[in-house]
Design an enzyme around this catalytic site. Structure first.
Site, PDB file in Angstrom:
ATOM      1  N   GLU A 208      34.528  46.725  34.897  1.00  0.00           N
ATOM      2  CA  GLU A 208      33.674  47.179  36.007  1.00  0.00           C
ATOM      3  C   GLU A 208      33.653  48.909  36.202  1.00  0.00           C
ATOM      4  OE1 GLU A 208      33.960  43.930  38.224  1.00  0.00           O
ATOM      5  OE2 GLU A 208      32.634  44.771  39.612  1.00  0.00           O
TER       6      GLU A 208
ATOM      7  N   ASP B 218      39.987  41.317  41.247  1.00  0.00           N
ATOM      8  CA  ASP B 218      38.893  40.391  42.020  1.00  0.00           C
ATOM      9  C   ASP B 218      38.729  39.439  40.435  1.00  0.00           C
ATOM     10  OD1 ASP B 218      38.584  41.681  44.121  1.00  0.00           O
ATOM     11  OD2 ASP B 218      36.747  42.616  43.874  1.00  0.00           O
TER      12      ASP B 218
ATOM     13  N   HIS C  90      42.718  46.958  50.462  1.00  0.00           N
ATOM     14  CA  HIS C  90      42.659  48.193  49.545  1.00  0.00           C
ATOM     15  C   HIS C  90      43.949  48.496  48.656  1.00  0.00           C
ATOM     16  CE1 HIS C  90      38.591  49.673  50.245  1.00  0.00           C
ATOM     17  NE2 HIS C  90      38.465  49.057  51.499  1.00  0.00           N
TER      18      HIS C  90
ATOM     19  N   TYR D  76      33.900  54.045  49.863  1.00  0.00           N
ATOM     20  CA  TYR D  76      35.357  53.477  48.462  1.00  0.00           C
ATOM     21  C   TYR D  76      36.634  55.124  47.562  1.00  0.00           C
ATOM     22  CZ  TYR D  76      37.871  49.606  45.919  1.00  0.00           C
ATOM     23  OH  TYR D  76      38.909  49.199  45.213  1.00  0.00           O
TER      24      TYR D  76
HETATM   25  P1  NG1 Z   1      34.939  43.759  47.273  1.00  0.00           P
HETATM   26  O1  NG1 Z   1      34.403  44.772  48.765  1.00  0.00           O
HETATM   27  O2  NG1 Z   1      34.923  42.203  46.624  1.00  0.00           O
HETATM   28  O3  NG1 Z   1      33.683  44.713  46.091  1.00  0.00           O
HETATM   29  C1  NG1 Z   1      36.482  45.492  46.257  1.00  0.00           C
HETATM   30  C2  NG1 Z   1      37.017  45.967  44.402  1.00  0.00           C
HETATM   31  C3  NG1 Z   1      38.373  45.271  44.760  1.00  0.00           C
HETATM   32  C4  NG1 Z   1      39.206  46.276  46.359  1.00  0.00           C
HETATM   33  C5  NG1 Z   1      38.622  45.609  47.459  1.00  0.00           C
HETATM   34  C6  NG1 Z   1      39.247  45.976  48.604  1.00  0.00           C
HETATM   35  C7  NG1 Z   1      35.891  45.720  42.809  1.00  0.00           C
HETATM   36  C8  NG1 Z   1      35.022  44.990  41.778  1.00  0.00           C
HETATM   37  N1  NG1 Z   1      36.394  45.107  43.524  1.00  0.00           N
HETATM   38  O4  NG1 Z   1      35.957  44.293  46.711  1.00  0.00           O
HETATM   39  O5  NG1 Z   1      39.328  45.379  43.384  1.00  0.00           O
HETATM   40  O6  NG1 Z   1      39.805  46.930  45.780  1.00  0.00           O
HETATM   41  O7  NG1 Z   1      37.511  46.131  47.508  1.00  0.00           O
HETATM   42  O8  NG1 Z   1      40.650  45.292  48.786  1.00  0.00           O
HETATM   43  O9  NG1 Z   1      35.904  47.307  42.434  1.00  0.00           O
END
Ligand code: NG1
Length: 729
Positions: A491, A502, A364, A554
């Site tokens: 995205e 990612d 995060h 989030y």
């Molecule tokens: P995940 O949990 O793999 O979907 C998401 C965000 C990352 C990052 C993490 C927390 C997307 C595609 N992915 O990952 O950019 O913020 O949470 O560290 O938004």
């Protein structure tokens, strides 16, 4: 010739309704030559359905037109396809011995299906379509798939399209308007007549940036009541799937319909009957969305548009010019995409493969512009594709995901929230918005080994693989970091205001290496993982669905971080993280004093996590893995206590892994469920895994390789061309 479509009762049949009067069209339209080789739409239906696994075809025609149909469709039979005819009469010895005086109009689609009943197997499911509609290959494949494995209690399926895509510029049309219930099945269907866009409102613009005004659609019900619905409503275009036990119910309803002395113009509609049976809870009807591939000829003016569409599909290799020459029907059932459609094609194709990732530390904070330290996983999303000369993207997923199609110029339109096609649309939109010319679409299948909604970035892997497939199909290139940055922005169209970790990890992964990723501008620095250490990934068995509640949680945290930073009077997190130790502590103390509790905790997490990443990178480079493990533990505590994104199950996994000898363990990804990662010496990984199985998974019913595995740091996304060459982007 070996056409397998010979009479096989276990395969579904397709009933083609070709007895309509074509009143608006002015001449019998079912045999209208529309394709470039003179094929009628019903022949395209047979062609597509054979490939989707349908084994028999029953054509419902009017007596007076039977000879014409027999003659025209002789090549279909000559191709070995089982085609029989059923006659639709006004009088039926059993059902309606004498038509009421003045009745000239056929009884309607529900009766047409009953007319075909004697030609149908009592054991096999069947589909029903209109002869003068083009439903597209995806529709038949989706339906065949649904009929092969219906969910419990579902005895009917309606294939649906977006209403806006089914209207005619030349006049009002009739459509079955679907209302979807909370369980995703049909709640009711209303026959909408004379449907047209509400006057005045128009689509505006063109191309990727087109602002599309979606006006209402107006019309009326058969009883004359006014209808006004959104142009995005789901419409059934007369393609249905049924099991034979629907027939007695249809018959019963038809008898009731006749007994009620209908007017000479009243029709016994299939859509109304299914809707009645659903509302009366006598059957349940699943919905099979089929993208935007429908085309029909309601008015003479529609003809040209359909002819152009078929020509484009033919040029793209989806159909041979002459549908019934031997090479055209060599394989009735879906097989390797490339070999389905006859001779090899000149357009590019291949497999785009993009890995998921685990984040080792730095959670995060990517969206706060701070460096993170993930690695690409040895689990991938694969898009096996071939380019098509028109701008349609048609992809098929596994049985859980189904198929979809969209036009590239309309990539900006999203599918409903949570639909997986949104990630492919996001990739397309990102490339188009970046100015990449995507003249060709792709057609293919998507498979994958990255667990979904587990914090391992299956979504970004899909975005990356789709983008690479589109680029490759269009012989376009975008430099890897530029691509990662644009795809991270893209995205976000899906709704999660994520960071850029990612997509960069998926594109720039390197075997044996973790990746330090910096932002603003994006940079990726591979850092070797020392020999003798393993990363154990363990699922908490709770999905963290980013399309669901997690999205709000989030996005809320992202907003809280921005607010906290602003309220302490800073403009950059990097400046906070890079401060000397004394100043850093002063900043933290100031934040604790000046911010409300939640914001001060969020602040502390981001600031300390940012520093942990820098320390962890150093530890990794120096091989000080015990320190790395300690930093992981601290990261988990901070995510749990200050950032509020852990769960009891994640805490438990982390605790078990540490007790079993892991050097460190933490949740990975956004949290709220998903996975944890544990760092272990190679010789201790087995013990950690066994402890997790015994203490976490066994009491919950066991575990498989998707939920608990050792991850190897892996290479980034690639495209392998059909010829076998690999082009890493
Ligand atoms: P995940 O949990 O793999 O979907 C998401 C965000 C990352 C990052 C993490 C927390 C997307 C595609 N992915 O990952 O950019 O913020 O949470 O560290 O938004």
């Amino acid at each position: 010739m070996t056409v397998e479509a010979a009479d096989r009762p276990e395969r579904p049949a397709l009933v083609i309704l070709a007895a309509g009067q074509s009143t608006r069209f002015g001449r019998p339209k079912q045999l209208e030559r529309v394709g470039p080789g003179g094929g009628s739409l019903l022949e395209y239906a047979v062609y597509d359905a054979v490939r989707a696994g349908f084994g028999r075809f029953v054509l419902v025609v009017r007596e007076s037109q039977r000879d014409e149909f027999e003659t025209r469709l002789a090549p279909v039979r000559a191709a070995g396809i089982s085609l029989s005819f059923a006659r639709q009469r006004l009088a039926d010895a059993d059902l309606v011995p004498l038509p009421p005086p003045g009745r000239v109009r056929p009884w309607g689609t529900g009766f047409a299906v009953l007319s075909a009943a004697t030609a149908l197997s009592r054991r096999a499911p069947f589909a029903v379509c209109n002869a003068d509609d083009f439903y597209g290959r995806i529709a038949y494949e989706g339906l065949a798939h649904a009929l092969a494995a219906p969910p419990p209690g579902i005895r009917a399926f309606a294939v649906t399209y977006s209403l806006a895509d089914t209207l005619s510029a030349f006049g009002g049309v009739s459509r079955g308007l679907c209302e979807e219930g909370p369980d995703g099945t049909l709640l009711r269907m209303t026959e909408g007549l004379d449907l047209r866009l509400d006057g005045g409102a128009q689509r505006t613009g063109g191309g990727a940036d087109a602002a599309v005004v979606r006006p209402d659609v107006v019309g009326c019900t058969p009883s004359g009541a006014a209808i006004r619905v959104g142009a995005d409503s789901q419409a059934c275009m007369g393609l249905w799937g049924f099991f034979p036990d629907i027939l007695p119910l249809l018959e019963e309803r038809f008898r009731d319909f006749v007994a009620a002395s209908p007017g000479t113009e009243d029709e016994f509609y299939l859509s109304e009957t299914v809707s009645y049976l659903v509302v009366a809870e006598r059957t349940r009807c699943g919905l099979v969305p089929a993208g935007k591939g429908w085309k029909g000829v309601t008015f003479p003016g529609d003809h040209e548009g359909v002819a152009v569409w078929l020509r484009q599909l033919t040029e793209a290799g989806a159909y041979p010019v002459d549908l019934w020459t031997p090479h055209a029907h060599a394989k009735p059932v879906r097989s390797a995409q490339a070999s389905l459609f006859g001779p090899p094609q000149a357009l590019p194709g291949g497999v785009a493969t993009a890995p998921g990732r685990i984040n080792l530390i730095g959670e995060h904070i990517d969206y706060n512009g701070l460096p993170v330290l993930p690695m690409a996983l040895d689990r991938h999303v694969n898009v096996d594709f071939e380019a098509v000369a028109h701008s349609t993207v048609e992809l098929e997923g596994d049985s859980d995901h189904g198929s979809f199609a969209f036009r590239l110029e309309r990539a900006t339109e999203s599918a409903p929230r949570g639909h997986w096609s949104n990630y492919v649309r996001a990739a397309a939109r990102g490339l188009l918005d970046h100015g990449v010319e995507l003249k060709r679409g792709i057609r293919g299948t998507v498979t994958g080994t990255v667990p979904v909604a587990e914090g391992l970035s299956s979504s970004s892997a899909l975005v990356v693989a789709s983008a690479l497939a589109l680029l490759y199909a269009n012989e376009e290139q975008v430099e890897a970091l530029e691509l990662a940055a644009l795809l991270a922005r893209a995205e976000r169209y899906v709704g999660l205001q994520g960071g850029g970790m990612d997509q960069a990890a998926s594109l720039c992964g390197k075997e044996g290496h973790a990746l330090r990723i910096d932002f603003g501008p994006l940079r990726v620095t591979p850092v070797p993982v020392p020999e003798g250490w393993r990363w154990v990934v363990a699922s908490s068995l709770a999905r963290a669905e980013k399309a669901g509640a997690v999205r709000e949680l989030y996005n809320e945290r992202r907003a809280q971080c921005a607010e906290a930073l602003e309220r302490v009077g800073r403009t950059s997190w990097l400046e906070v993280v890079e401060a000397g130790q004394a100043e850093f502590e002063t900043i933290l103390a100031g934040a604790r004093r000046s911010l409300p509790l939640t914001l001060s905790r969020r602040f502390r997490h981001v600031a300390t996590e940012g520093r942990r990443v820098i320390e962890a990178e150093r530890a990794l480079r120096d091989g000080e893995m015990a320190s790395f493990g300690r930093l992981m533990n601290e990261s988990h505590a901070s995510l749990r206590d200050d950032f509020g994104v852990s769960t009891q199950a994640l805490d438990e996994i982390v605790g078990v892994a540490r007790e079993a000898g892991a050097a460190g363990a933490r949740l990975t990804g956004a949290g709220f469920g998903g996975c944890a990662v544990a760092l272990c010496r190679a010789d201790e990984a087995k013990g950690v895994i066994e402890a997790l199985i015994d203490r976490f998974y066994a009491p919950r019913g066991g575990v498989d390789r998707r939920a608990l595995f050792v991850a190897d740091p892996s290479g980034g996304a690639t495209v392998t061309s059909e010829g076998g060459a690999t082009c890493s982007d």
